[in-house]
Design an enzyme around this catalytic site. Structure first.
Site, PDB file in Angstrom:
ATOM      1  N   ASN A  14       0.826  -1.264  -0.246  1.00  0.00           N
ATOM      2  CA  ASN A  14       0.090  -0.163  -0.198  1.00  0.00           C
ATOM      3  C   ASN A  14       1.014   1.274   0.061  1.00  0.00           C
ATOM      4  OD1 ASN A  14      -1.792   2.291   0.600  1.00  0.00           O
ATOM      5  ND2 ASN A  14      -2.108   1.854   2.693  1.00  0.00           N
ATOM      6  N   LYS A  16      -0.004   4.632  -0.610  1.00  0.00           N
ATOM      7  CA  LYS A  16      -0.921   5.405   0.323  1.00  0.00           C
ATOM      8  C   LYS A  16      -0.094   6.949  -0.383  1.00  0.00           C
ATOM      9  CE  LYS A  16       0.032   3.303   4.410  1.00  0.00           C
ATOM     10  NZ  LYS A  16       0.483   3.640   6.061  1.00  0.00           N
ATOM     11  N   HIS A  98      -9.299   0.226   4.967  1.00  0.00           N
ATOM     12  CA  HIS A  98      -7.880   0.768   5.712  1.00  0.00           C
ATOM     13  C   HIS A  98      -8.087   2.042   6.730  1.00  0.00           C
ATOM     14  CE1 HIS A  98      -4.161   2.350   6.419  1.00  0.00           C
ATOM     15  NE2 HIS A  98      -3.452   1.209   5.841  1.00  0.00           N
ATOM     16  N   GLU A 100      -6.568   4.262   7.660  1.00  0.00           N
ATOM     17  CA  GLU A 100      -7.434   5.272   7.973  1.00  0.00           C
ATOM     18  C   GLU A 100      -8.501   6.070   7.191  1.00  0.00           C
ATOM     19  OE1 GLU A 100      -3.591   5.254   5.000  1.00  0.00           O
ATOM     20  OE2 GLU A 100      -1.857   4.519   7.479  1.00  0.00           O
ATOM     21  N   GLU A 168      -5.221  -5.475  10.784  1.00  0.00           N
ATOM     22  CA  GLU A 168      -4.178  -4.694  10.777  1.00  0.00           C
ATOM     23  C   GLU A 168      -4.444  -3.917  12.072  1.00  0.00           C
ATOM     24  OE1 GLU A 168      -2.352  -2.798   6.414  1.00  0.00           O
ATOM     25  OE2 GLU A 168      -4.190  -2.067   7.190  1.00  0.00           O
ATOM     26  N   GLY A 174       1.920   2.380  11.013  1.00  0.00           N
ATOM     27  CA  GLY A 174       3.228   3.340  10.483  1.00  0.00           C
ATOM     28  C   GLY A 174       3.480   3.963  11.321  1.00  0.00           C
ATOM     29  N   SER A 214       3.835  -2.476  10.487  1.00  0.00           N
ATOM     30  CA  SER A 214       4.813  -2.185  10.959  1.00  0.00           C
ATOM     31  C   SER A 214       5.490  -3.629   9.831  1.00  0.00           C
ATOM     32  CB  SER A 214       5.100  -1.647  11.926  1.00  0.00           C
ATOM     33  OG  SER A 214       4.500  -0.385  12.321  1.00  0.00           O
TER      34      SER A 214
END
Ligand code: PEP
Length: 255
Positions: A14, A16, A98, A100, A168, A174, A214
């Site tokens: 991904n 992003k 996701h 985010e 996730e 991140g 991560s």
């Protein structure tokens, strides 16, 4: 028999909102020569403006995924892209739900689920993301949150073969703080058990559940050894050479 025998590992990158055409070329130039097809399915998810370029640049066998898609075919939805438009470009995969998107863009369980349903009906394959926040883990709500998100999605799924579930944990995305292999395995097993009890034993055994948060070349090997970890969704490391190392952990060393 290897209990993972019927699940081909899956690794998604991904990107992003990162990169440029030049950077995408570097990433694809590293991926194209790699002979992974017999061992692992790979997808890269660039920003939507680069999807067409990515699709035209990858060799057969490297998948390209969108990072999002809307729950309608067309219309007055400024800034959105539909699964049908993605299919028109030749894009078969999409990441949905996701964290985010859930956090920054306030996507609810219901919206994520409806996007999953629409993408599947449009013949796309979906990487459906679920995962708990730090405070939810600390208050022992991990299972409740992950199953709530999964349940919402499951209602919209007719054919599980087109779905990869990405677990996730938000606190690991991140942050450089990776879940331990045991923490990942524990939640993956909860997800698989839920599928077995609520969908079917066969679907539970066949559905790939991948871990994201991560993941790096240095921790992927141990995570991949876990019985219910069928691959990874990789953010930061997918921009670097480390992505190749992560894929390589599924390729037998004699290759
Ligand atoms: C992600 O964005 O899905 C992700 C797992 O990011 P990172 O690998 O950077 O934690």
């Amino acid at each position: 028999m290897d209990p993972k025998h019927n699940r081909k590992p899956f690794v998604g990158g991904n990107l992003k909102m990162n990169g440029s055409r030049a950077m995408l070329k570097e990433i694809i130039d590293r991926l194209n020569p790699l002979k992974f097809d017999d061992y692992v399915e790979v997808a890269i998810a660039p920003p939507s403006i680069f999807l067409d370029l990515a699709h035209r640049s990858v060799r057969k066998g490297v998948n390209v995924a969108a990072q999002n898609a809307f729950n309608c075919t067309k219309g007055a939805y400024t800034g959105e892209v539909s699964p049908e438009q993605l299919k028109d470009l030749g894009i078969d995969w999409v990441i949905l739900g996701h964290s985010e998107r859930r956090e920054i863009f306030k996507e609810s369980d219901e919206l994520v689920a409806s996007k999953v349903g629409h993408a599947l009906k449009s013949n796309m394959k979906v990487i459906a993301c679920i995962g708990e926040k730090l405070e939810e883990r600390e208050s022992e709500k991990t299972e409740e949150v992950v199953i709530r998100q999964l349940q919402a999605i499951a209602v919209k799924v007719d054919d599980w073969k087109n779905v990869v579930i990405a677990y996730e944990p938000v606190w690991a995305i991140g942050t450089g703080k990776v879940a331990t292999p045991q923490q990942a395995q524990d939640v993956h097993l909860i997800i698989r058990d839920w599928l077995a009890k609520n969908i079917s034993e066969k679907i539970a055994q066949d559905t790939r559940i991948i871990y994201g948060g991560s993941v790096k070349g240095t921790n992927s090997q141990e995570l991949a050894k876990q019985l219910d970890v069928d691959g990874f969704l990789v953010g930061g490391a997918s921009l670097t050479e480390d992505f190749i190392k992560i894929i390589e952990c599924f390729i037998p060393s004699e290759n």
